[in-house]
Design an enzyme around this catalytic site. Structure first.
Site, mmCIF file in Angstrom:
data_model
loop_
_atom_site.group_PDB
_atom_site.id
_atom_site.type_symbol
_atom_site.label_atom_id
_atom_site.label_comp_id
_atom_site.label_asym_id
_atom_site.label_seq_id
_atom_site.Cartn_x
_atom_site.Cartn_y
_atom_site.Cartn_z
ATOM 1 N N ILE A 4 -20.270 20.939 30.898
ATOM 2 C CA ILE A 4 -21.434 21.471 31.613
ATOM 3 C C ILE A 4 -22.659 20.909 30.897
ATOM 4 C CG2 ILE A 4 -22.742 23.591 31.955
ATOM 5 C CD1 ILE A 4 -19.921 24.887 32.496
ATOM 6 N N HIS A 35 -22.069 15.605 32.437
ATOM 7 C CA HIS A 35 -22.058 15.622 33.900
ATOM 8 C C HIS A 35 -23.036 16.663 34.457
ATOM 9 C CE1 HIS A 35 -20.824 15.342 37.963
ATOM 10 N NE2 HIS A 35 -19.822 16.193 37.960
ATOM 11 N N CYS A 44 -21.400 16.890 43.726
ATOM 12 C CA CYS A 44 -21.515 16.025 42.553
ATOM 13 C C CYS A 44 -21.913 14.609 42.944
ATOM 14 C CB CYS A 44 -20.203 16.008 41.789
ATOM 15 S SG CYS A 44 -19.612 17.656 41.417
ATOM 16 N N CYS A 98 -11.579 17.516 30.811
ATOM 17 C CA CYS A 98 -12.639 17.966 31.719
ATOM 18 C C CYS A 98 -14.009 17.506 31.252
ATOM 19 C CB CYS A 98 -12.667 19.497 31.780
ATOM 20 S SG CYS A 98 -11.071 20.236 32.133
ATOM 21 N N SER A 99 -14.858 17.147 32.216
ATOM 22 C CA SER A 99 -16.240 16.843 31.881
ATOM 23 C C SER A 99 -16.939 18.158 31.540
ATOM 24 C CB SER A 99 -16.933 16.139 33.047
ATOM 25 O OG SER A 99 -16.818 16.910 34.220
ATOM 26 N N LYS A 103 -17.086 12.387 31.360
ATOM 27 C CA LYS A 103 -16.348 13.061 30.301
ATOM 28 C C LYS A 103 -17.151 13.139 29.002
ATOM 29 C CE LYS A 103 -13.354 14.975 27.888
ATOM 30 N NZ LYS A 103 -14.519 15.564 27.241
#
Lengths: 388, 136, 349
Positions: free
Chosen positions: A213, A336, A87, A210-211, A332
């Site tokens: 997809i 991402h 990442c 969670c970020s 977030k």
């Protein structure tokens, strides 16, 4: 070393871009950056592209050549390099480009990041992302990325004062900022209840911790500071670049709740820029999960260990706070697309320093910082940028 | 996981065999062939761990990749082995809410995963709460 | 003398009550439990199978006695539910106890007596001086088709016996087998569940062979039931071993410690071996134990076993591993839905 400046930025909108392919994503960001720098592709000397896992996501490797080709540069045979650090790939592409220009080897260089994640099923992307951790000794036993960060959260909450509500505030703040960013994947504000009522993914982390997809690409163009004004009226100078590494597996870290690589990269960056945290006007940190933003704020030195929850709750990290964090909406809310994230962070800081950030503008911002993490903290890159 | 990658570390995965640096005596699990403290002045040899330890941190995985999707929810933890190293492993509990920091655990032999219904089966080490057996 | 050097058993913690299975199929629970003499049965965790059960039993055996695993020259695992049709469970077990690579190994299949066939093979190898120790395991995650009578008893568990000649905790004086071609119960290649001949499994199957092997042993040794302290028989239910014991002259007290089926179910290859383990859990030096296993197809193996002083010596640490009784204690009860999930009976994507 020569001083280096950002002379152009470009970023696609982030989200589930069903109609756009991997190569089209990159092209869109690159074209925006060239336009921003009033450049044509013929002036580009080299290209660095951050990408984590095109092999898994779109079954395509050899990204450097592909990108150069579809950018119309094949006949000029310019060097084009893919940079991979999970990442953190985007930031490291930026760093490699910066080093190339600073060294005097290249003049006008593109640093880009791209990830096309929605061409595979969610479980496949979860699996691909897990390859950023230790596949043999973490992934093999069932560790997922949310699971690893959840174990950081469990450890952190056991040792420091951080409430579940404070953790949720990170997401609430980032959604607020995202709602003011036209490229953000999520344009909707949320409340603490939204987070706390969302499904558990890996205790104590819930879906809204969670970020997402994301598909997206971002590109910036670098040039020697001395030449920057040939291309732009508002060059942004790179004041520091730093990178640090740590154990690949979370279980081998000195301290599970402290990203030593962030501490090291942050310290080196502040030294290089001869700055202290109090002089930073805004920071884009790697909030792949809410707990990651909490750790980043502390590990970069914006507050003591254990204080980031309170800082967030009190609004100190909001747009009008003492140290605005993730004005873009962060990973977030902005989304991402892993390889693109580091470059997007730079784009956001440049926009803020130029005063172009619209409804999320930090008044009078002069110095901004980015922190980009690979894996659970095995790679960290930090950059500091300032108005030239 | 692929068959050769799994096979290569079968003794380590089944039996918690790590390594030890002959120079500084530091033990490693997962195994390392190069001691980060002694570097080239050290040499590593196989080291048998006893399989007892303590939970350092944990989570309950509710959403997993395809390979583990049929096992959710399950407890994933970082365990500090009594010999020192920390390892990531699943903890088998009756109720996933049982997991606690500081919980004493011991190793057991379990199925970790498989390549679908017709592919290879991957066995390895999980942990269970280290509670004494009682008569009734 | 050749005998048992150490032993260990393993039973998964999960149980389902027979009344819960009866509820699903609309059967009368009292008729079922009364007819079988079984109240509940074990089932594996999601990540347990014949191999993991075999390994845990073998490790418990080795926990009780200090044995160099490299001296174990043979590993045989008997089961009707080997995880692979081709690729031996015995190799996995050998690796997981550190016995590889200098060993011979094979998986055995003889319905419910494949484990005791393994004991006999180890006795031969040890007796011939070919290996210092041989490890024989009976382990199963027993199969029974939904709504079939077998589903009420098919259970999960196993036991491991290390056979050798150096200071055994129990001497195996003799073994006698009785085998014919009798199709009372079978599972064809590629089929998920076994088929059986209903009441045909009784007299022509179980009783003919168990009595055949037992009487053969009595003839060869000149002993009778009265010469034994304990007896263990294959226990597909509680009724069969009780009836055969009575026929052979054994009292209910003699078979009591080894009759574990009422709260365990039928662990197929593990059944008579877990019964023997439960008996050794309480046996004292000098106790004489009569064991007869049974496997459909069909055959029975009898063993004349005498417990030695070593079972109470310092070399053997009986309390270093759980007893069968302890393994049966503290169960986790599940309903039929969870049972179906654990047994892989739900068709998934």
């Amino acid at each position: 070393m020569r001083d280096v400046a950002v002379i152009g930025i470009g970023c696609t909108t982030f989200g589930e871009k069903w109609g756009t392919s991997f190569r089209e994503l990159f092209l869109e960001a690159g074209a925006l950056a060239l336009e921003d720098a009033s450049l044509s592709g013929e002036k580009i000397d080299a290209l660095y592209v951050g990408n984590m896992s095109a092999g898994r996501f779109v079954e395509q490797e050899h990204i450097g050549a592909l990108i150069a080709d579809y950018s119309g540069m094949a006949s000029r045979h310019i060097p084009s390099t893919r940079v991979e650090s999970a990442c953190c790939s985007g930031s490291l592409a930026f760093r490699q480009a910066m080093i190339a220009v600073a060294s005097g080897l290249e003049d006008v260089v593109v640093a880009a990041g791209v990830e096309k994640m929605t061409d595979v099923e969610t479980s496949t992307s979860v699996d691909a992302l897990a390859a950023a951790a230790d596949r043999e000794w973490e992934g093999f036993v069932g560790a997922t990325f949310p699971g690893l960060y959840a174990m950081i959260a469990t450890d952190y909450m056991n040792r420091y004062p951080l409430t579940r509500e404070q953790l949720a505030q990170v997401a609430v703040k980032n959604h607020y900022n995202g709602a003011r960013n036209p490229i953000a994947q999520f344009q909707k504000e949320i409340t603490v209840e939204t987070v706390l009522r969302s499904a558990l993914v890996a205790d104590p982390l819930r879906l809204f911790d969670c970020s997402p997809i994301t598909d997206g690409a971002a590109a910036v163009i670098l040039a020697p500071l001395e030449r920057a004004r040939e291309f732009t009226d508002a060059p942004i100078r790179i004041l520091a670049t730093s990178q640090a590494s740590d154990t690949i597996a979370l279980h081998d870290r000195r301290d599970i709740s402290t990203m030593d690589a962030t501490v090291a990269a942050g310290r080196r960056a502040f030294e290089m820029a001869r700055l202290t945290p109090s002089q930073i006007d805004l920071v884009e940190v790697h909030d792949c999960f809410t707990i990651a933003e909490i750790c980043a704020i502390e590990d970069l030195g914006f507050c003591q260990k254990g204080e980031a929850g309170r800082l967030t709750e009190e609004g100190e990290t909001a747009l009008n706070g003492r140290i605005p964090v993730n004005t873009s909406g962060g990973l977030k809310a902005c989304g991402h697309p892993v390889g693109a994230t580091g470059i997007k962070q730079v784009c956001e800081v440049v926009q803020q320093l130029r005063g172009d950030a619209g409804r999320r503008q930090i008044d009078g911002a002069e110095i901004g910082m980015t922190q980009n993490v690979g894996g659970t903290g095995a790679s960290v890159a930090v950059h500091i940028l300032g108005r030239a | 996981m692929s068959v050769p990658r799994f096979w290569r570390k079968i003794p380590q995965r089944y039996n918690l065999i790590g390594t030890q640096c002959t120079s500084c005596s530091r033990t490693f699990y997962p195994p390392r062939s190069f001691c980060p403290d002694c570097r080239r002045s050290g040499e590593t040899v196989p080291y048998q761990f006893q399989g007892k330890g303590e939970v350092v941190t944990y989570t309950v995985i509710r959403s997993a990749s395809d390979a583990f999707a049929q096992q959710t929810p399950f407890v994933l933890a970082i365990i500090r082995l009594d010999e020192g190293p920390r390892v990531t492993a699943q903890i088998v509990v009756e109720n996933v809410n049982e997991a606690r920091i500081g919980m004493r655990v011991r190793s057991v032999f379990r199925r970790i995963g498989a390549e679908g219904d017709s592919g290879a089966i991957y066995y390895g080490t999980k942990f269970v709460p280290d509670v004494p057996y009682i008569d009734a | 003398m050749t005998g048992i050097i150490t032993y260990g058993a393993y039973i998964p913690r999960y149980r389902i009550k027979l009344e819960e299975i009866a509820r699903v199929w609309g059967d009368n629970a009292q008729d079922i439990t009364g007819g079988l003499g079984v109240r509940e049965k074990s089932l594996p965790d999601l990540d347990e199978d014949t191999a993991t059960i075999a390994v845990e039993a073998a490790r418990f055996a080795l926990a009780r006695r200090t044995i160099d695993p490299e001296q174990i020259g043979a590993v045989y695992v008997g089961s009707e539910s080997h995880p692979y049709a081709v690729k031996p469970t015995a190799c996995t077990v050998g690796e997981a106890i550190g016995a590889t690579p200098v060993m011979t190994a094979a998986d055995y299949e003889f319905a419910c007596k494949a484990g005791t066939a393994g004991i006999q093979a180890c006795m031969g190898l040890v007796g011939a001086g070919m290996v210092p120790y041989g490890l024989a395991i009976g382990s199963d995650v027993a199969q029974g088709a939904p709504s079939d009578a077998l589903e009420y008893t098919a259970a999960a568990g196993g036991a491991a016996f290390l056979i050798g000649q150096d200071d055994p905790i129990a001497t195996i004086h003799r073994t006698a087998s009785f085998t014919t071609d009798t199709p009372d119960f079978w599972r064809r290649e590629g089929q998920n569940y076994p088929r059986h001949g209903g009441r045909f499994t009784g007299d022509p199957g179980y009783f003919k062979h168990v009595e055949g092997a037992a009487n053969l042993m009595f003839e060869q040794t000149g002993k009778t039931a009265k010469d034994y302290d304990y007896a263990v028989f294959h226990q597909p239910n509680a009724k069969f071993p009780q009836r055969v014991a009575k026929t052979l002259g054994f009292t209910p007290e003699q078979i009591k410690p080894g009759l574990v089926v009422p709260t365990l179910g039928n662990t197929y290859s593990g059944a008579s071996m877990i019964g023997l383990a439960a008996t050794l859990d309480v046996a004292k030096p000098g106790d004489r134990v009569f064991v007869t296993s049974f496997g459909s197809g069909a055959g029975a193996d009898s063993f004349d076993i005498e417990v030695t002083d070593a079972i109470e010596s310092e070399a053997f640490r009986r309390s270093a591993a759980p007893t069968v009784r302890q393994l049966l204690a503290n169960p986790i009860y599940v309903d039929y839905a969870l049972y179906a999930r654990h047994k892989g009976k739900i068709v998934m994507q």
